[in-house]
Motif scaffolding. Sequence first.
Motif, PDB file in Angstrom:
ATOM      1  N   ILE A   1      -8.827  -4.265   7.277  1.00 28.13           N
ATOM      2  CA  ILE A   1      -8.190  -4.212   5.954  1.00 28.13           C
ATOM      3  C   ILE A   1      -6.786  -4.807   6.024  1.00 28.13           C
ATOM      4  N   ILE A   2      -6.051  -4.452   7.082  1.00 31.25           N
ATOM      5  CA  ILE A   2      -4.678  -4.937   7.250  1.00 31.25           C
ATOM      6  C   ILE A   2      -4.686  -6.397   7.698  1.00 31.25           C
TER       7      ILE A   2
ATOM      8  N   ASP B   1      -5.036  -8.272   4.535  1.00 31.96           N
ATOM      9  CA  ASP B   1      -3.917  -8.103   3.611  1.00 31.96           C
ATOM     10  C   ASP B   1      -2.840  -7.280   4.300  1.00 31.96           C
TER      11      ASP B   1
ATOM     12  N   SER C   1      -0.027  -6.297   3.594  1.00 32.67           N
ATOM     13  CA  SER C   1       0.685  -5.271   2.825  1.00 32.67           C
ATOM     14  C   SER C   1      -0.029  -3.925   2.845  1.00 32.67           C
ATOM     15  N   GLN C   2      -1.259  -3.886   3.358  1.00 29.62           N
ATOM     16  CA  GLN C   2      -1.998  -2.628   3.446  1.00 29.62           C
ATOM     17  C   GLN C   2      -1.505  -1.728   4.575  1.00 29.62           C
TER      18      GLN C   2
ATOM     19  N   THR D   1       0.945   0.588   5.594  1.00 30.94           N
ATOM     20  CA  THR D   1       1.980   1.331   4.873  1.00 30.94           C
ATOM     21  C   THR D   1       2.962   2.037   5.802  1.00 30.94           C
TER      22      THR D   1
ATOM     23  N   GLN E   1       0.790   1.971  11.596  1.00 24.41           N
ATOM     24  CA  GLN E   1      -0.376   1.181  11.180  1.00 24.41           C
ATOM     25  C   GLN E   1      -0.181  -0.291  11.532  1.00 24.41           C
TER      26      GLN E   1
ATOM     27  N   GLU F   1       6.167   5.264   4.845  1.00 24.11           N
ATOM     28  CA  GLU F   1       6.024   4.389   3.687  1.00 24.11           C
ATOM     29  C   GLU F   1       7.347   4.047   2.999  1.00 24.11           C
TER      30      GLU F   1
ATOM     31  N   HIS G   1       6.748  -5.666   3.267  1.00 28.81           N
ATOM     32  CA  HIS G   1       5.686  -5.161   4.148  1.00 28.81           C
ATOM     33  C   HIS G   1       6.219  -5.053   5.571  1.00 28.81           C
TER      34      HIS G   1
END
Length: 130
Positions: free
Chosen positions: A18-19, A22, A24-25, A27, A31, A88, A122
């Motif tokens: 997922i990261i 993208d 920006s995923q 957080t 991660q 975050e 990010h």
Amino acid sequence: MKNCPCNPKKEYKDCCAIIHKDISQATTAEQMMRSRYSAFVLSDVAYLQRSHLSSLRPNKQQAKDLEKWTKSVNWIKLNVINTTDGLENDTTGTVEFKAFYLQKGKVQVLHEVSRFCKENDHWVYQDQIG
């Protein structure tokens, strides 16, 4: 690939993939660090470049050397030891980890405290402490 390199209890598609698709995923700084470890395992140097602070990003030759090295070792596991800040709403954070890999028949350990910061909203890898 089924299991995620950063955490074999999770599937790659539900974790670092997922990261990797993208950035920006990510957080948290942890991660981001985990996604970079998985990119090392996958020899995804394009992601390693993208997730590196732009002013300190390795040049083309360094990236080529990095890719060659990542393909020459067999990654074993990642242990996250400690995180400081990097949540975050933070703009900086550190992650201490040990990455175990096999190189020329010997188990090696990369023990690092990495600094992360936000760039363009990010998380990115900045550098290592010490």
